[in-house]
Design a protein around this motif. Structure first.
Motif, PDB file in Angstrom:
ATOM      1  N   ARG A  67       0.813  -1.217   0.000  1.00  0.00           N
ATOM      2  CA  ARG A  67       0.000   0.000   0.000  1.00  0.00           C
ATOM      3  C   ARG A  67       0.848   1.269   0.000  1.00  0.00           C
ATOM      4  O   ARG A  67       0.331   2.362  -0.153  1.00  0.00           O
ATOM      5  CB  ARG A  67      -0.915   0.024   1.218  1.00  0.00           C
ATOM      6  CG  ARG A  67      -2.167  -0.769   1.012  1.00  0.00           C
ATOM      7  CD  ARG A  67      -3.203  -0.376   2.022  1.00  0.00           C
ATOM      8  NE  ARG A  67      -4.449  -1.040   1.715  1.00  0.00           N
ATOM      9  CZ  ARG A  67      -5.373  -1.325   2.598  1.00  0.00           C
ATOM     10  NH1 ARG A  67      -5.204  -1.001   3.854  1.00  0.00           N
ATOM     11  NH2 ARG A  67      -6.473  -1.925   2.237  1.00  0.00           N
ATOM     12  N   GLU A  80       1.211   2.464  -7.647  1.00  0.00           N
ATOM     13  CA  GLU A  80       0.153   2.136  -6.687  1.00  0.00           C
ATOM     14  C   GLU A  80      -0.636   0.895  -7.078  1.00  0.00           C
ATOM     15  O   GLU A  80      -1.329   0.317  -6.260  1.00  0.00           O
ATOM     16  CB  GLU A  80      -0.786   3.336  -6.535  1.00  0.00           C
ATOM     17  CG  GLU A  80      -0.108   4.512  -5.868  1.00  0.00           C
ATOM     18  CD  GLU A  80      -1.035   5.698  -5.687  1.00  0.00           C
ATOM     19  OE1 GLU A  80      -2.227   5.483  -5.421  1.00  0.00           O
ATOM     20  OE2 GLU A  80      -0.555   6.831  -5.831  1.00  0.00           O
ATOM     21  N   LEU A  93      -3.194  -8.010  -0.352  1.00  0.00           N
ATOM     22  CA  LEU A  93      -2.232  -7.286   0.469  1.00  0.00           C
ATOM     23  C   LEU A  93      -1.662  -8.122   1.620  1.00  0.00           C
ATOM     24  O   LEU A  93      -0.683  -7.723   2.251  1.00  0.00           O
ATOM     25  CB  LEU A  93      -2.877  -6.025   1.047  1.00  0.00           C
ATOM     26  CG  LEU A  93      -3.423  -5.040   0.022  1.00  0.00           C
ATOM     27  CD1 LEU A  93      -4.180  -3.923   0.706  1.00  0.00           C
ATOM     28  CD2 LEU A  93      -2.301  -4.493  -0.842  1.00  0.00           C
TER      29      LEU A  93
END
Length: 198
Positions: A67, A80, A93
């Protein structure tokens, strides 16, 4: 696989999705801690303990969480959208640290945890309720590690050990295990490898 114990730690009511933490014991021999009981859009489910996924900066090779928008080491701007995406399009993630291998094991584990969660909610309503989740630390201390710091004796798993005292500072010019009356280390001259290091 036999689930022999499930311990639940209920979360505060102001936490909307995270309902509780949980630890599961298998065969009275192996404990997995920090499973999360979460209220999802399709009902209650159990999330396995996980770690944050990282990648490396293309500029300095420093490690960063997926992130992160800038590198923690060099400050370089990161892409990103570099995280892998799941089938539903969400970024992946986290990766499970411990998890069931197949769906039947997951269903068995989830059913046992959700059942224990419902029972713990009922127990929490009784007067004098005490959460048992944190008891593992005291179980370990009592069973495996009765250590007296600053003392002479330590007990580890039923075996008595002798504890060593505090470390003494080494005398300058001596090496561990080298007697104090041993000849001094020869000083190096300026052109030898490692000169100036004492």
């Amino acid at each position: 696989m036999v689930i022999t114990e499930v311990r639940i730690k209920l979360c505060e009511e102001n936490n909307e999705r995270l309902l509780a933490f949980c630890s599961v014991t298998f065969n009275n021999e192996f404990v997995v801690r920090d499973l999360k009981i979460i209220e999802g859009t399709k009902g209650t489910f159990v999330a396995m303990p996980s770690r944050k996924l990282t990648d490396r900066c293309t500029h300095c090779v420093g490690k960063n969480h997926l992130r992160a928008r800038f590198c923690n080491s060099c400050g370089h701007r990161l892409d990103e959208n570099r995280a892998l995406r799941a089938a539903d399009g969400r970024a992946k993630l986290h990766a499970d640290i411990a998890h069931p291998i197949h769906s039947s094991a997951r269903e068995k584990l989830q059913a046992a945890v959700v059942r224990a969660y419902q029972e713990e909610k009922e127990r929490a309503k009784t007067p004098g309720y005490v959460c048992r989740y944190d008891d593992y630390d005291s179980d370990y201390e009592e069973a495996d590690a009765a250590i007296t710091y600053g003392g002479v004796v330590a007990e580890m798993g039923g075996k008595v050990l002798k504890a060593h005292g505090p470390h003494q500072p080494a005398q300058r010019g001596t090496h561990m295990g080298q007697p104090a009356d041993a000849p001094a280390v020869k000083a190096r001259t300026g052109d030898e490898f490692g000169a100036g290091i004492l």
